[in-house]
Design a protein around this motif. Structure first.
Motif, PDB file in Angstrom:
ATOM      1  N   SER A  18     -13.397   6.749  -6.672  1.00 34.60           N
ATOM      2  CA  SER A  18     -13.045   5.252  -6.136  1.00 34.60           C
ATOM      3  C   SER A  18     -12.275   5.311  -4.542  1.00 34.60           C
ATOM      4  O   SER A  18     -12.968   4.958  -3.411  1.00 34.60           O
ATOM      5  CB  SER A  18     -11.265   5.764  -6.444  1.00 34.60           C
ATOM      6  N   VAL A  19     -13.221   6.742  -3.590  1.00 34.40           N
ATOM      7  CA  VAL A  19     -13.290   6.469  -2.909  1.00 34.40           C
ATOM      8  C   VAL A  19     -14.091   6.273  -1.690  1.00 34.40           C
ATOM      9  O   VAL A  19     -13.971   5.089  -0.618  1.00 34.40           O
ATOM     10  CB  VAL A  19     -12.855   8.511  -1.955  1.00 34.40           C
ATOM     11  N   PHE A  20     -14.993   6.064  -2.569  1.00 34.56           N
ATOM     12  CA  PHE A  20     -16.581   5.581  -2.098  1.00 34.56           C
ATOM     13  C   PHE A  20     -16.239   4.330  -2.285  1.00 34.56           C
ATOM     14  O   PHE A  20     -16.009   3.573  -1.030  1.00 34.56           O
ATOM     15  CB  PHE A  20     -17.631   6.331  -3.063  1.00 34.56           C
ATOM     16  N   THR A  21     -15.316   3.368  -3.365  1.00 36.05           N
ATOM     17  CA  THR A  21     -14.935   2.231  -3.698  1.00 36.05           C
ATOM     18  C   THR A  21     -14.352   1.926  -2.314  1.00 36.05           C
ATOM     19  O   THR A  21     -14.015   0.260  -1.851  1.00 36.05           O
ATOM     20  CB  THR A  21     -15.435   2.031  -5.298  1.00 36.05           C
ATOM     21  N   ASP A  22     -13.526   2.776  -2.001  1.00 37.72           N
ATOM     22  CA  ASP A  22     -12.379   1.903  -1.249  1.00 37.72           C
ATOM     23  C   ASP A  22     -12.512   1.773   0.571  1.00 37.72           C
ATOM     24  O   ASP A  22     -12.668   1.591   1.514  1.00 37.72           O
ATOM     25  CB  ASP A  22     -11.469   2.530  -1.277  1.00 37.72           C
ATOM     26  N   VAL A  23     -13.350   2.885   0.592  1.00 40.62           N
ATOM     27  CA  VAL A  23     -13.561   3.120   2.059  1.00 40.62           C
ATOM     28  C   VAL A  23     -14.554   2.085   2.102  1.00 40.62           C
ATOM     29  O   VAL A  23     -14.996   1.414   3.122  1.00 40.62           O
ATOM     30  CB  VAL A  23     -13.736   4.837   2.313  1.00 40.62           C
ATOM     31  N   LEU A  24     -15.820   2.013   1.400  1.00 44.73           N
ATOM     32  CA  LEU A  24     -16.869   1.311   1.458  1.00 44.73           C
ATOM     33  C   LEU A  24     -16.429  -0.395   1.423  1.00 44.73           C
ATOM     34  O   LEU A  24     -16.972  -1.223   2.068  1.00 44.73           O
ATOM     35  CB  LEU A  24     -17.885   1.521   1.376  1.00 44.73           C
ATOM     36  N   GLY A  25     -15.745  -0.623   0.615  1.00 42.34           N
ATOM     37  CA  GLY A  25     -14.506  -1.900   0.640  1.00 42.34           C
ATOM     38  C   GLY A  25     -14.396  -2.663   1.723  1.00 42.34           C
ATOM     39  O   GLY A  25     -14.352  -3.341   2.485  1.00 42.34           O
ATOM     40  N   TRP A  26     -12.714  -1.715   2.364  1.00 35.40           N
ATOM     41  CA  TRP A  26     -12.175  -1.670   3.481  1.00 35.40           C
ATOM     42  C   TRP A  26     -13.381  -1.972   4.855  1.00 35.40           C
ATOM     43  O   TRP A  26     -13.429  -2.630   5.388  1.00 35.40           O
ATOM     44  CB  TRP A  26     -11.676  -0.423   4.259  1.00 35.40           C
ATOM     45  N   ASN A  27     -14.057  -1.062   4.423  1.00 35.10           N
ATOM     46  CA  ASN A  27     -15.487  -1.370   5.552  1.00 35.10           C
ATOM     47  C   ASN A  27     -15.640  -3.199   6.024  1.00 35.10           C
ATOM     48  O   ASN A  27     -16.302  -3.505   6.498  1.00 35.10           O
ATOM     49  CB  ASN A  27     -16.293  -0.344   5.859  1.00 35.10           C
ATOM     50  N   VAL A 170     -15.394  13.509   3.117  1.00 35.45           N
ATOM     51  CA  VAL A 170     -16.866  12.813   2.535  1.00 35.45           C
ATOM     52  C   VAL A 170     -17.836  11.130   2.615  1.00 35.45           C
ATOM     53  O   VAL A 170     -18.651  10.643   2.975  1.00 35.45           O
ATOM     54  CB  VAL A 170     -17.225  12.800   0.784  1.00 35.45           C
ATOM     55  N   ALA A 171     -16.158   9.814   1.841  1.00 36.30           N
ATOM     56  CA  ALA A 171     -16.608   8.692   1.916  1.00 36.30           C
ATOM     57  C   ALA A 171     -16.779   7.799   3.527  1.00 36.30           C
ATOM     58  O   ALA A 171     -17.304   7.625   4.055  1.00 36.30           O
ATOM     59  CB  ALA A 171     -15.335   8.410   1.646  1.00 36.30           C
ATOM     60  N   PHE A 172     -15.757   8.769   4.465  1.00 40.00           N
ATOM     61  CA  PHE A 172     -15.247   7.984   5.885  1.00 40.00           C
ATOM     62  C   PHE A 172     -17.186   9.145   6.768  1.00 40.00           C
ATOM     63  O   PHE A 172     -17.551   8.346   7.236  1.00 40.00           O
ATOM     64  CB  PHE A 172     -14.115   8.581   6.551  1.00 40.00           C
ATOM     65  N   THR A 173     -17.460  10.293   6.229  1.00 38.86           N
ATOM     66  CA  THR A 173     -18.955  10.452   7.023  1.00 38.86           C
ATOM     67  C   THR A 173     -19.765  10.090   6.238  1.00 38.86           C
ATOM     68  O   THR A 173     -20.288  10.127   7.807  1.00 38.86           O
ATOM     69  CB  THR A 173     -18.581  11.730   6.111  1.00 38.86           C
ATOM     70  N   LEU A 174     -19.221   9.448   5.167  1.00 47.88           N
ATOM     71  CA  LEU A 174     -20.709   8.776   4.606  1.00 47.88           C
ATOM     72  C   LEU A 174     -20.284   7.070   5.510  1.00 47.88           C
ATOM     73  O   LEU A 174     -21.782   6.483   5.602  1.00 47.88           O
ATOM     74  CB  LEU A 174     -20.447   8.604   2.900  1.00 47.88           C
ATOM     75  N   LEU A 175     -19.716   6.344   5.432  1.00 52.18           N
ATOM     76  CA  LEU A 175     -19.645   5.590   6.423  1.00 52.18           C
ATOM     77  C   LEU A 175     -19.738   5.403   7.501  1.00 52.18           C
ATOM     78  O   LEU A 175     -20.926   4.718   8.617  1.00 52.18           O
ATOM     79  CB  LEU A 175     -18.243   5.135   6.599  1.00 52.18           C
ATOM     80  N   GLU A 176     -19.757   6.322   8.604  1.00 52.05           N
ATOM     81  CA  GLU A 176     -19.442   7.422   9.892  1.00 52.05           C
ATOM     82  C   GLU A 176     -21.033   6.805  10.280  1.00 52.05           C
ATOM     83  O   GLU A 176     -22.032   6.471  10.646  1.00 52.05           O
ATOM     84  CB  GLU A 176     -19.735   8.550  10.437  1.00 52.05           C
ATOM     85  N   MET A 177     -22.024   7.800   9.200  1.00 62.29           N
ATOM     86  CA  MET A 177     -23.488   8.028   8.712  1.00 62.29           C
ATOM     87  C   MET A 177     -24.526   6.630   8.909  1.00 62.29           C
ATOM     88  O   MET A 177     -26.262   6.110   9.411  1.00 62.29           O
ATOM     89  CB  MET A 177     -24.003   8.422   7.732  1.00 62.29           C
ATOM     90  N   LEU A 178     -23.748   5.832   7.552  1.00 61.45           N
ATOM     91  CA  LEU A 178     -24.058   4.270   7.544  1.00 61.45           C
ATOM     92  C   LEU A 178     -23.952   3.244   9.086  1.00 61.45           C
ATOM     93  O   LEU A 178     -24.930   2.077   8.950  1.00 61.45           O
ATOM     94  CB  LEU A 178     -24.121   3.899   6.521  1.00 61.45           C
ATOM     95  N   THR A 179     -22.655   3.411   8.876  1.00 64.78           N
ATOM     96  CA  THR A 179     -22.331   2.335  10.963  1.00 64.78           C
ATOM     97  C   THR A 179     -22.279   2.846  12.074  1.00 64.78           C
ATOM     98  O   THR A 179     -23.255   3.372  12.646  1.00 64.78           O
ATOM     99  CB  THR A 179     -20.964   1.910   9.979  1.00 64.78           C
ATOM    100  N   SER A 180     -20.974   3.425  12.374  1.00 60.17           N
ATOM    101  CA  SER A 180     -20.838   4.409  13.404  1.00 60.17           C
ATOM    102  C   SER A 180     -19.862   4.496  13.983  1.00 60.17           C
ATOM    103  O   SER A 180     -18.704   4.943  12.852  1.00 60.17           O
ATOM    104  CB  SER A 180     -20.891   3.352  14.993  1.00 60.17           C
ATOM    105  N   LYS A 181     -19.453   5.741  14.768  1.00 62.87           N
ATOM    106  CA  LYS A 181     -17.947   7.003  14.750  1.00 62.87           C
ATOM    107  C   LYS A 181     -17.025   5.726  15.037  1.00 62.87           C
ATOM    108  O   LYS A 181     -15.959   6.321  14.453  1.00 62.87           O
ATOM    109  CB  LYS A 181     -18.316   7.924  15.855  1.00 62.87           C
ATOM    110  N   ASP A 182     -17.119   4.571  16.072  1.00 64.99           N
ATOM    111  CA  ASP A 182     -16.167   4.138  16.133  1.00 64.99           C
ATOM    112  C   ASP A 182     -15.956   3.372  15.308  1.00 64.99           C
ATOM    113  O   ASP A 182     -15.103   3.216  15.359  1.00 64.99           O
ATOM    114  CB  ASP A 182     -16.707   3.086  17.375  1.00 64.99           C
TER     115      ASP A 182
END
Length: 194
Positions: A18-27, A170-182
């Protein structure tokens, strides 16, 4: 659009998925809008560790792996059959494919063990479930990994972590690697992580 394939095994922990679905969904809706996550399993129906039944969007035979930019694997419980799917050759072949293409692979807890079994962690720093009563870090070492007892270990494009408490990070680290730190900071703030 960055597409993430979340590969689910029978016996996976729902909270780790669920953390992957939520973090990437929020993004996708509130962040920079550049991520999409697709749930994939070896079967049309999967049973989570605690008997929650899930229907992945696609089965593995319906997927073109080249369409995806990253792979996410939540961990699970042996008692719930996690390793039957996670150690299946088809599951391991997906891991090898993403690794050979130098794409990001993010795992939570024992989700790193199929990476170890696939051979991609040989000689690389990684971690897995770390409770003192568990043998999982020893198993990861037996697969050739250099085990580091830290919450999250990032080696090249591979993210591993040592228990369910690390899931959001982990999900936030993935998001940062896919997009940006900001962008990652922005999504964290929207989700109430300060």
């Amino acid at each position: 659009m960055k597409k993430v394939l979340m590969l689910l095994s029978n016996g996976f922990e729902a909270v780790e998925a669920s953390v992957f679905t939520d973090v990437l969904g929020w993004n996708k809706l509130e962040g920079d809008g550049t991520t999409d996550l697709v749930t994939v399993g070896l079967h049309e129906r999967l049973k989570c560790t605690w008997n929650f039944i899930v229907q992945p969007e696609l089965t593995l035979d319906q997927v073109n792996l080249d369409d995806y930019d990253a792979l996410a694997i939540p961990g699970g419980f042996e008692e719930a059959g996690f390793y039957e799917d996670a150690y299946d050759q088809r599951f391991l072949d997906v891991i090898k494919h993403f690794h050979n293409k130098n794409k990001i692979i993010a795992t939570i807890c024992v989700g790193s063990l199929p990476l170890g079994k696939s051979g991609i962690l040989n000689g690389r720093k990684a971690t897995t479930y770390n409770h003192p009563t568990s043998k999982r870090q020893g198993q990861l070492k037996d697969f050739g990994a250099i085990v580091v007892n830290e919450p999250i270990v990032v080696t090249d494009n591979i993210i591993t972590s040592y228990n369910p408490s690390t899931a959001f990070e982990v999900a936030f680290t993935l998001l940062e690697m896919l997009t940006s730190k900001d962008n990652c900071i922005h999504v964290k703030e929207l989700m109430g992580f300060h």
